[in-house]
Design an enzyme around this catalytic site. Structure first.
Site, PDB file in Angstrom:
ATOM      1  N   SER A 108       1.038  -1.526   0.189  1.00 16.23           N
ATOM      2  CA  SER A 108       0.421  -0.636  -0.418  1.00 16.23           C
ATOM      3  C   SER A 108       0.804   1.837   0.090  1.00 16.23           C
ATOM      4  CB  SER A 108      -1.003  -0.249   1.569  1.00 16.23           C
ATOM      5  OG  SER A 108      -2.309   0.950   0.985  1.00 16.23           O
ATOM      6  N   ASP A 251      -5.909   2.682  -3.599  1.00 18.38           N
ATOM      7  CA  ASP A 251      -7.175   1.986  -2.212  1.00 18.38           C
ATOM      8  C   ASP A 251      -7.575   3.563  -1.263  1.00 18.38           C
ATOM      9  OD1 ASP A 251      -5.547   1.856  -0.413  1.00 18.38           O
ATOM     10  OD2 ASP A 251      -6.134  -0.310   0.086  1.00 18.38           O
TER      11      ASP A 251
END
Length: 458
Positions: A108, A251
């Site tokens: 991430s 995201d």
């Protein structure tokens, strides 16, 4: 039962250190494969479960992908490979292709030397705890390669970015476009580098794309949603109307106005919710987290939108949304879930919902946020040398109670242990900056003192 490897967002760590090694990923692929084979998919006799593997742009992604792929194939599960692809794209494609699972190799927003993995179910949502426990149990058994006739096939998926771009565009109203707006898009040198700018461009915006040249090492480096100053500068430099920054796996999103003001996940969710309420399509309320600014909660209350707090982590936001049957949730870090549009947090789709609100109302960020004045927050990380049970410490409790009385209804105190480091996070929020500074320092000092005393006492 406590999980050994899976955290709140899959498995994560430093590349080359257990469990982020090729050996472990081989075993993990095999274990996941065995769990998939044991599930009843009602497939035709000649069909095997299929899993899609996506990854971000880290140099280690290819190494870990090869190991994972070998594990799946050895178990007898078919594999679809993609190039670098945002996490939400994998969640979408699993559903669109009617396959059984998806895996994303990514850490991430972390630096390039970290990596990790998370899995998606056939519905495109994070795996339930029960399935993660099954996978961990399977890891204890040795690999027994399936007979050659039953080995999994590996194929490369074609035009995965194109499919996902069309999906993102489908979440924006057909009758509207982004013409006349200049938008800077910061791709964080991550998984969105071939996607985010194209979506905005195809919807009509004049797009300036930055940090879309990944080299395996520059993901999240001084760019993207975790380093928003870069985007602020670029928006002002290019005289743009807006800026959009995603993180390495796409995201989460933060946005910047033409004046260079940053709008975090709390603000963006407020704009989306308010717009949906005005249009009569907001179903239920909004889920935030323990970190959501009190001013946002009070603003929701004023306009009659129910609000609930979940623990920090998009998994918990998602769970509470499902429990309440609500459709909009967010973390201030920029994870925004629009359940009517996607099953998981999606930076591009969330940005499009905000742009829809701006385009539809003809207003700008400052107009839509005029009724929210954020309370100052003071966050202090207190390092502790060992497990210190601050929740049951009397001195800490007394200090916290005193602070709560002093702050009244216009303040909030949050103490929580970090899930990854030996830290206790102290967050004090209120209207008066000097007052919150005083109480944050006092509580942090008390925790430090008591933690040391408890170490000496042992």
């Amino acid at each position: 039962m406590k999980k050994k490897y899976f955290g709140t967002d899959g498995i994560r760590g430093k590349v080359g250190e257990f469990p982020i090694t090729p050996e472990f990923f081989l075993r993990l692929g095999y274990a996941v494969g065995k769990v998939l084979l044991a599930s009843d998919w009602k497939l035709a006799a000649d069909k095997r479960p299929t899993i899609l593997i996506g990854k971000d742009t880290r140099i280690s992604g290819y190494m870990l992908e090869s190991a994972l792929e070998a594990g799946f194939s050895a178990a007898g599960v078919d594999v679809l490979l993609s190039g670098p692809l945002p996490t939400p794209a994998v969640a979408y494609l699993v559903r669109a292709l009617r396959i059984q699972a998806g895996a994303v190799i990514s850490a991430s927003h972390n630096p390039f030397y970290d990596n990790g993995i998370k899995f998606f179910s056939s519905e495109g949502s994070k795996l339930p705890d029960s399935m993660e426990l099954q996978i961990e149990a399977e890891l204890d058994f040795p690999i027994e390669t399936a007979p050659s006739i039953k080995l999994g096939r590996v194929q490369r998926l074609k035009d995965e970015e194109g499919r996902y771009i069309e999906f993102c565009k489908s979440t924006f109203p057909n009758q509207l476009d982004l013409r006349g707006w200049k938008i800077v898009v910061d791709c964080a040198n991550g998984a969105d580098y071939q996607v985010a700018g194209h979506v905005m461009h195809e919807l009509g915006a004049d797009v300036v794309t930055i940090h879309a040249n990944p080299d395996g090492f520059n993901i999240n480096h001084e760019c993207g949603a975790t380093h928003i100053m870069t985007l602020q500068g670029a928006v002002l430099q290019h005289g743009a109307d807006f800026g959009i920054a995603v993180d390495g796996d796409g995201d989460r999103v933060l946005m910047v106005s033409g004046e260079g003001v940053v709008y975090d996940g709390d603000s963006l969710a407020y704009i989306i919710a308010k717009h949906r309420q005005q249009r009569g399509v907001l179903q239920g309320g909004v889920v935030g987290t323990l970190m959501t600014n009190l001013a946002v909660e009070q603003a929701f209350e004023r306009i009659g939108i129910p609000f609930a707090r979940a623990n920090v982590g998009d998994r918990y936001v998602s769970e509470l949304l499902q429990q309440n049957d609500w459709y909009l949730g967010a973390e201030n870090s920029g994870h925004i879930i629009c359940r009517d549009k996607h099953t998981t947090g999606d930076g591009i789709i969330s940005a499009l919902q905000v742009l829809y609100a701006l385009r539809d109302t003809g207003l700008m960020f400052a107009d839509l946020m005029h009724d929210v004045t954020f309370f100052p927050q003071r966050l202090i990380n207190v390092k502790i040398s060992r497990d210190f049970d601050f929740q049951n410490d009397q001195a800490v409790e007394i200090c916290k109670n005193e602070a709560e009385q002093a702050l009244g209804n216009d303040g909030r105190i949050l103490l929580r242990a970090s899930g990854t480091e030996p830290l206790i996070r102290v967050m004090v929020e209120g209207k008066d900056p000097q007052q919150i500074e005083y109480w944050a320092e006092k509580i942090a000092g008390t925790i430090q003192q008591q933690a040391v005393a408890s170490t000496v006492g042992h």
